[in-house]
Design a protein around this motif. Sequence first.
Motif, PDB file in Angstrom:
ATOM      1  N   LYS A   1      40.927  68.648 -15.992  1.00  0.00           N
ATOM      2  CA  LYS A   1      39.951  68.970 -17.032  1.00  0.00           C
ATOM      3  C   LYS A   1      38.888  69.913 -16.478  1.00  0.00           C
ATOM      4  O   LYS A   1      38.486  70.876 -17.149  1.00  0.00           O
ATOM      5  CB  LYS A   1      39.314  67.686 -17.581  1.00  0.00           C
ATOM      6  CG  LYS A   1      40.261  66.850 -18.428  1.00  0.00           C
ATOM      7  CD  LYS A   1      39.553  65.674 -19.071  1.00  0.00           C
ATOM      8  CE  LYS A   1      39.155  64.623 -18.048  1.00  0.00           C
ATOM      9  NZ  LYS A   1      38.602  63.399 -18.700  1.00  0.00           N
TER      10      LYS A   1
ATOM     11  N   LYS B   1      40.566  73.356 -15.927  1.00  0.00           N
ATOM     12  CA  LYS B   1      40.751  74.050 -17.204  1.00  0.00           C
ATOM     13  C   LYS B   1      39.430  74.635 -17.705  1.00  0.00           C
ATOM     14  O   LYS B   1      39.386  75.762 -18.205  1.00  0.00           O
ATOM     15  CB  LYS B   1      41.335  73.074 -18.227  1.00  0.00           C
ATOM     16  CG  LYS B   1      41.679  73.701 -19.572  1.00  0.00           C
ATOM     17  CD  LYS B   1      42.268  72.676 -20.526  1.00  0.00           C
ATOM     18  CE  LYS B   1      41.260  71.608 -20.884  1.00  0.00           C
ATOM     19  NZ  LYS B   1      41.680  70.773 -22.044  1.00  0.00           N
ATOM     20  N   LYS B   2      38.360  73.874 -17.549  1.00  0.00           N
ATOM     21  CA  LYS B   2      37.037  74.349 -17.961  1.00  0.00           C
ATOM     22  C   LYS B   2      36.592  75.523 -17.105  1.00  0.00           C
ATOM     23  O   LYS B   2      36.057  76.519 -17.618  1.00  0.00           O
ATOM     24  CB  LYS B   2      36.029  73.204 -17.862  1.00  0.00           C
ATOM     25  CG  LYS B   2      34.628  73.568 -18.320  1.00  0.00           C
ATOM     26  CD  LYS B   2      33.695  72.365 -18.219  1.00  0.00           C
ATOM     27  CE  LYS B   2      32.281  72.728 -18.660  1.00  0.00           C
ATOM     28  NZ  LYS B   2      31.366  71.547 -18.541  1.00  0.00           N
TER      29      LYS B   2
ATOM     30  N   ASN C   1      40.062  77.613 -20.264  1.00  0.00           N
ATOM     31  CA  ASN C   1      41.332  77.325 -20.953  1.00  0.00           C
ATOM     32  C   ASN C   1      42.440  78.312 -20.615  1.00  0.00           C
ATOM     33  O   ASN C   1      43.383  78.504 -21.411  1.00  0.00           O
ATOM     34  CB  ASN C   1      41.130  77.258 -22.474  1.00  0.00           C
ATOM     35  CG  ASN C   1      40.475  75.965 -22.914  1.00  0.00           C
ATOM     36  OD1 ASN C   1      40.689  74.910 -22.314  1.00  0.00           O
ATOM     37  ND2 ASN C   1      39.657  76.030 -23.947  1.00  0.00           N
TER      38      ASN C   1
ATOM     39  N   LEU D   1      46.060  72.728 -23.954  1.00  0.00           N
ATOM     40  CA  LEU D   1      44.915  73.484 -23.440  1.00  0.00           C
ATOM     41  C   LEU D   1      43.630  73.146 -24.180  1.00  0.00           C
ATOM     42  O   LEU D   1      42.545  73.295 -23.639  1.00  0.00           O
ATOM     43  CB  LEU D   1      45.196  74.993 -23.541  1.00  0.00           C
ATOM     44  CG  LEU D   1      46.246  75.535 -22.593  1.00  0.00           C
ATOM     45  CD1 LEU D   1      46.425  77.039 -22.790  1.00  0.00           C
ATOM     46  CD2 LEU D   1      45.879  75.253 -21.135  1.00  0.00           C
ATOM     47  N   LYS D   2      43.745  72.731 -25.426  1.00  0.00           N
ATOM     48  CA  LYS D   2      42.548  72.387 -26.202  1.00  0.00           C
ATOM     49  C   LYS D   2      42.736  71.022 -26.853  1.00  0.00           C
ATOM     50  O   LYS D   2      43.833  70.588 -27.070  1.00  0.00           O
ATOM     51  CB  LYS D   2      42.295  73.449 -27.277  1.00  0.00           C
ATOM     52  CG  LYS D   2      41.907  74.805 -26.710  1.00  0.00           C
ATOM     53  CD  LYS D   2      41.600  75.781 -27.824  1.00  0.00           C
ATOM     54  CE  LYS D   2      41.214  77.145 -27.274  1.00  0.00           C
ATOM     55  NZ  LYS D   2      40.904  78.123 -28.341  1.00  0.00           N
TER      56      LYS D   2
END
Length: 246
Positions: free
Chosen positions: A125, A128-129, A133, A245-246
């Motif tokens: 997480k 990804k941040k 993304n 991804l979201k």
Amino acid sequence: MTENEDIKRRMVWHTDVVVKQLLSYAIGCVMGRYSLDRKGLILANQGDGPEQYHALVPGSRFEPDDDGLLPLMPSDTDFSDNATTVVKRWLAVAFGEDTLVDNLNCVEAALGKSLDDYFVKDFWKDHKKMYQNRPIYWLFSSKKGAFQCLAYMHRMNAYTAERIRTKYLLPHIEWLVQRQTEMEANAANLNARERKQLDSITRQIAECREYHDRLHTVADEQIAFDLDDGVVVNYGKFGDVLMKLK
């Protein structure tokens, strides 16, 4: 008050952010993206692997993962290259074996949790941040995370999904089934905590088997991609075997 004094007064040191950046760099070294012995990017072209790494970093102090795949699983699972295990190894090489315990304590104090919990629950997480993304490490994950494995996109190929299935997912299912069998054989003597653990293992087996069916389908497709098409396009080709991804 001078301008420099005002800056110093307002500066806030976020230890947790610094430690997370350190762990991100450590994973980069594990994947071969970075090296303790050479500045800049190392393996950053599609198809790069150990041969290219050793050509650029001869005599490397820390050997990167052989295939750019890294399980994000608890340490008590049966993987010698689990994220927590290899990062501990990296810390020992980077800062010295004699300071490993102190450094681990420092890292976990900054995170507010164990290294295990961070990698299993939070690392991807944060990654990804950090990459807005557009992650460079892709997370192959079952629905609730009973199985998780990172893949470095620059080292992926048409056989990556199959390698994850055979090298990690199937052995993990076998390991879970063995634990289930052992506990069921002793069912009459299990305490309440152990019975809950057995129930959890049973649920994990079902989740992993369901994921295996989906991953097997994707693996059979031998998906190839061109990184020039971008992360979103290529990531989408793998469907629901990757974490959203979201």
